[in-house]
Write a protein that holds these residues in place. Structure first.
Motif, PDB file in Angstrom:
ATOM      1  N   GLU A 166      10.389   1.109  -3.663  1.00 32.46           N
ATOM      2  CA  GLU A 166       9.309   1.152  -4.767  1.00 32.46           C
ATOM      3  C   GLU A 166       7.768   1.638  -4.218  1.00 32.46           C
ATOM      4  O   GLU A 166       6.833   1.677  -5.140  1.00 32.46           O
ATOM      5  CB  GLU A 166       9.204  -0.522  -5.346  1.00 32.46           C
ATOM      6  CG  GLU A 166      10.435  -0.929  -6.241  1.00 32.46           C
ATOM      7  CD  GLU A 166      11.288  -1.361  -5.239  1.00 32.46           C
ATOM      8  OE1 GLU A 166      11.241  -1.531  -3.902  1.00 32.46           O
ATOM      9  OE2 GLU A 166      12.617  -1.744  -5.706  1.00 32.46           O
ATOM     10  N   THR A 167       7.722   1.445  -2.806  1.00 28.96           N
ATOM     11  CA  THR A 167       6.428   1.598  -2.336  1.00 28.96           C
ATOM     12  C   THR A 167       6.721   2.446  -1.018  1.00 28.96           C
ATOM     13  O   THR A 167       6.528   2.383  -0.015  1.00 28.96           O
ATOM     14  CB  THR A 167       5.625   0.506  -1.979  1.00 28.96           C
ATOM     15  OG1 THR A 167       6.589  -0.403  -0.896  1.00 28.96           O
ATOM     16  CG2 THR A 167       5.335  -0.277  -2.929  1.00 28.96           C
ATOM     17  N   SER A 200      -1.318   5.038  -0.183  1.00 30.20           N
ATOM     18  CA  SER A 200       0.059   5.084  -0.784  1.00 30.20           C
ATOM     19  C   SER A 200      -0.064   5.735  -2.180  1.00 30.20           C
ATOM     20  O   SER A 200      -1.186   5.960  -2.805  1.00 30.20           O
ATOM     21  CB  SER A 200       0.106   3.382  -1.253  1.00 30.20           C
ATOM     22  OG  SER A 200       0.992   3.446  -2.194  1.00 30.20           O
ATOM     23  N   THR A 202       1.687   5.061  -4.871  1.00 30.39           N
ATOM     24  CA  THR A 202       2.225   4.051  -5.679  1.00 30.39           C
ATOM     25  C   THR A 202       1.293   2.713  -5.846  1.00 30.39           C
ATOM     26  O   THR A 202       1.373   2.243  -6.879  1.00 30.39           O
ATOM     27  CB  THR A 202       3.551   3.414  -5.588  1.00 30.39           C
ATOM     28  OG1 THR A 202       3.695   2.890  -4.086  1.00 30.39           O
ATOM     29  CG2 THR A 202       4.517   4.707  -5.646  1.00 30.39           C
TER      30      THR A 202
END
Length: 257
Positions: A166-167, A200, A202
């Motif tokens: 997810e990251t 990042s 996300t």
């Protein structure tokens, strides 16, 4: 997420060329805000190639350090349009440093520590000091391994932990922007943490910071070889210590899958 109460009040910024304890300049919140540092559980020489030499007869990646208290980043060599103005030192108290991508006369195209990842701009040679390094770091997130090269020679390698699905840890070309020494050598950030010029893709923010990526040690080597973070790269404490003792700020870092 690692509770901030587990940390003493001030991590240390490691200044270039010094292993002595420097004055504390960064807050815990800034260290925690490095994304995924916590998680659950001639002038023309080299101008056509990335990170080429910035002076004739000099090999390796070009690194520049800002001289004044700020620097204007131009959109093109010799142009008047300012893309951004960046303060010196940076937000963590480190001298503002860039990785050179190409050279055009008295202008240097540099990789920028801003969003989006991979952004570049132009600075004047007379507003920076120039150095070079033969080192570079290659990180393979699929194989969970890093390799440090000095020229064409592999000098160190090891296992890494990467961002969770997810990251994920974003692929791209980056460089080390600062070196921090966490106050607790037995803590989850390990013995040292290098800030990266990337962010990042996300997380727009993390723990009050901008979602900056990092390469840091860990107190849990069982986490290596797995997806464990919010995007940062984790390495063994012995590996991050070697990096801290050998790799200068500005060292290029290539992350690939």
């Amino acid at each position: 997420m690692v509770p901030m109460r587990r940390f003493p009040p001030l991590p240390r910024l490691i200044r270039p060329g010094s292993r002595a304890a420097p004055p504390p300049v960064a807050t815990v919140a800034l260290l925690v805000a490095l994304t995924a540092c916590s998680s659950p559980a001639s002038d023309e020489a080299g101008g056509d190639s990335p990170a080429g030499p910035v002076e004739a007869g000099v090999t390796g990646a070009g690194i520049v350090t800002v001289i004044g208290d700020s620097i204007d980043i131009r959109t093109e060599a010799g142009g008047d349009e300012v893309l951004d103005t960046l303060a010196n030192p940076n937000e963590l108290g480190a001298e503002r440093t860039f990785l050179v991508e190409s050279v055009d006369g008295e202008w240097l195209e540099v990789l920028l520590p801003i969003r989006p990842n991979g952004s570049t701009g132009w600075v004047r040679k007379d507003e920076v000091t120039l150095t070079n390094t033969d080192y570079r770091v290659e990180i393979d997130v699929t194989a969970f391994e890093f390799t440090v090269l000095e020229g064409a020679e592999e000098v160190r390698s090891g296992v890494i932990g990467t961002g969770e699905s997810e990251t994920p840890t974003p692929e791209g070309r980056y460089y080390f922007t600062e070196l921090l020494q966490p106050p607790d050598p037995e803590g989850p950030y390990g013995l040292y943490a290098f800030g990266l010029s990337g962010f990042s893709e996300t997380l727009e923010t993390f723990a009050g910071g901008p979602g900056q990526l990092a390469v840091h040690g860990t107190n849990d080597e069982e986490a290596l070889g797995r997806q464990v973070s919010h995007g940062c790269i984790r390495v063994a404490n012995e590996d991050i210590t070697w990096m801290a003792e050998n790799l200068p700020i500005g060292t290029p870092v290539e992350i690939s899958a």
